[in-house]
Write a protein that holds these residues in place. Structure first.
Motif, PDB file in Angstrom:
ATOM      1  N   GLU A  83    -116.570  45.403  29.960  1.00  0.00           N
ATOM      2  CA  GLU A  83    -116.413  46.672  29.270  1.00  0.00           C
ATOM      3  C   GLU A  83    -117.701  47.118  28.567  1.00  0.00           C
ATOM      4  O   GLU A  83    -117.816  48.259  28.142  1.00  0.00           O
ATOM      5  CB  GLU A  83    -115.284  46.585  28.244  1.00  0.00           C
ATOM      6  N   LYS A  84    -118.675  46.242  28.487  1.00  0.00           N
ATOM      7  CA  LYS A  84    -119.935  46.623  27.855  1.00  0.00           C
ATOM      8  C   LYS A  84    -120.755  47.517  28.775  1.00  0.00           C
ATOM      9  O   LYS A  84    -120.639  47.464  30.003  1.00  0.00           O
ATOM     10  CB  LYS A  84    -120.746  45.379  27.485  1.00  0.00           C
ATOM     11  N   VAL A  85    -121.594  48.330  28.182  1.00  0.00           N
ATOM     12  CA  VAL A  85    -122.494  49.194  28.940  1.00  0.00           C
ATOM     13  C   VAL A  85    -123.640  48.330  29.468  1.00  0.00           C
ATOM     14  O   VAL A  85    -124.284  47.608  28.713  1.00  0.00           O
ATOM     15  CB  VAL A  85    -123.040  50.329  28.050  1.00  0.00           C
ATOM     16  N   ILE A 115    -122.161  46.652  22.066  1.00  0.00           N
ATOM     17  CA  ILE A 115    -121.449  47.359  23.136  1.00  0.00           C
ATOM     18  C   ILE A 115    -122.276  47.447  24.420  1.00  0.00           C
ATOM     19  O   ILE A 115    -121.937  48.197  25.333  1.00  0.00           O
ATOM     20  CB  ILE A 115    -121.035  48.781  22.697  1.00  0.00           C
ATOM     21  N   MET A 116    -123.349  46.685  24.500  1.00  0.00           N
ATOM     22  CA  MET A 116    -124.205  46.753  25.682  1.00  0.00           C
ATOM     23  C   MET A 116    -124.600  45.357  26.141  1.00  0.00           C
ATOM     24  O   MET A 116    -124.500  44.384  25.388  1.00  0.00           O
ATOM     25  CB  MET A 116    -125.467  47.580  25.392  1.00  0.00           C
ATOM     26  N   ASN A 231    -125.443  51.711  33.471  1.00  0.00           N
ATOM     27  CA  ASN A 231    -124.225  51.634  34.274  1.00  0.00           C
ATOM     28  C   ASN A 231    -124.464  52.026  35.731  1.00  0.00           C
ATOM     29  O   ASN A 231    -123.692  52.767  36.337  1.00  0.00           O
ATOM     30  CB  ASN A 231    -123.117  52.492  33.663  1.00  0.00           C
ATOM     31  N   CYS A 259    -123.813  54.882  23.574  1.00  0.00           N
ATOM     32  CA  CYS A 259    -122.575  55.155  22.814  1.00  0.00           C
ATOM     33  C   CYS A 259    -121.613  56.001  23.641  1.00  0.00           C
ATOM     34  O   CYS A 259    -120.401  55.740  23.676  1.00  0.00           O
ATOM     35  CB  CYS A 259    -122.903  55.874  21.510  1.00  0.00           C
ATOM     36  N   TYR A 262    -119.956  54.009  26.550  1.00  0.00           N
ATOM     37  CA  TYR A 262    -119.065  52.907  26.207  1.00  0.00           C
ATOM     38  C   TYR A 262    -117.605  53.349  26.230  1.00  0.00           C
ATOM     39  O   TYR A 262    -117.211  54.311  25.568  1.00  0.00           O
ATOM     40  CB  TYR A 262    -119.413  52.361  24.822  1.00  0.00           C
ATOM     41  N   ARG A 268    -116.840  51.339  18.437  1.00  0.00           N
ATOM     42  CA  ARG A 268    -118.273  51.565  18.584  1.00  0.00           C
ATOM     43  C   ARG A 268    -118.974  51.259  17.265  1.00  0.00           C
ATOM     44  O   ARG A 268    -118.385  51.367  16.194  1.00  0.00           O
ATOM     45  CB  ARG A 268    -118.546  53.029  18.958  1.00  0.00           C
TER      46      ARG A 268
END
Length: 286
Positions: A83-85, A115-116, A231, A259, A262, A268
């Motif tokens: 699910e992470k970027v 988140i990445m 991505n 952001c 995501y 976030r």
């Protein structure tokens, strides 16, 4: 006369037995050859239909740049969360343009690392006869630097720790791949498991990571360092100047796009609230 008939009968029986055994031998030979042929065809079929590239890690499946260019089922390491970027860097460890991009991304990592994830795809020409399994533009020292960076990324405790390692190397740019003590010092200073890092860097794990990395770059048809994908889509290029960066190339531009890209379940980072997504990085983008 009777003795002659008896001998003739024995001769004919012997010929019959000889023919019978010869027939059995022929049938056995034919059966053995048939089994061998089946085995050869089976091995050939396995070689043809085995997924490419051969690797312990899944390959990056970029399509043509005019198509979707999405990443398909790739994780930068076994612990990565889908699910992470995914931010991909197509780089060379001794390339000044790569250093420029990594400097810009430094504050991005600090802000949105939760988140990445980052994947390193090193641009090199695969060559099984080369010292490290590939020819690097800036020589074997660059190949060694590539392996060190891949091992640090694989054995990092977290993404910021890896980035500290990377910035430490970059601050001694001329020594990358040439000074083994530098890599170890940077690994220790960044909080990496130095034993795992050294084992990876000096043994087959590091070379396997490098081979897969170069395969990824070739399969994606990227030959310019430094190129950034988000991505699975081209985001920006730095090659004696920035270009193909429709969303900008400042740290805030990358933060905004990460952001926006995501879609995970965890919240976030608070900094994301400061940025509104652009048409480039919205649902139709990343």
């Amino acid at each position: 006369m009777d003795e002659y008939v008896h001998l003739l009968g024995q001769s004919r029986a012997a010929q019959t037995n000889k023919a019978r055994y010869a027939g059995r031998g022929t049938r056995r030979l034919v059966a053995t050859v048939a089994v061998a042929v089946v085995l050869v065809f089976a091995l050939v079929a396995m070689a043809i239909f085995r997924p490419w590239p051969l690797s312990t890690r899944p390959a990056l499946r970029h399509g043509d740049r005019n198509a979707e260019n999405r990443v398909d089922d790739f994780k930068s390491d076994p612990a990565a969360k889908s699910e992470k970027v995914l931010v991909e860097l197509f780089v060379m460890s001794r390339c000044p343009d790569a250093v420029q991009v990594e400097d810009v991304l430094s504050s991005v990592i600090t802000s949105v690392h939760s988140i990445m994830d980052v994947q390193l795809n090193f641009i090199a020409a695969l060559n099984p006869n080369a010292t490290f399994g590939a020819d690097c533009k800036h020589g074997d020292a660059e190949c060694r630097g590539n392996i060190d960076e891949l091992c640090a990324l694989r054995h990092r405790p977290d993404l910021p720790s890896f980035w500290r390692f990377l910035l430490c190397l970059n601050s001694h740019f001329e020594d990358i791949g040439r000074d083994g003590d530098l890599s170890l010092k940077c690994a220790s200073g960044a909080g990496l498991d130095t034993a795992a890092f050294l084992a990876c860097s000096m043994q087959n794990e590091g070379r396997s990571l490098f081979k897969q990395s170069a395969e990824n770059a070739q399969f994606a048809r990227v030959s310019t360092s430094a190129t950034v994908f988000i991505n699975g889509k081209l985001r920006c290029v730095e090659d004696d100047g920035w270009y193909d960066c429709p969303g900008g190339h400042a740290p805030g531009d990358f933060i905004r796009d990460i952001c926006a890209a995501y879609k995970g379940s965890t919240p976030r980072p608070s900094i994301c609230a400061q940025y509104k997504p652009t048409t480039v990085s919205g649902d139709d983008g990343y």
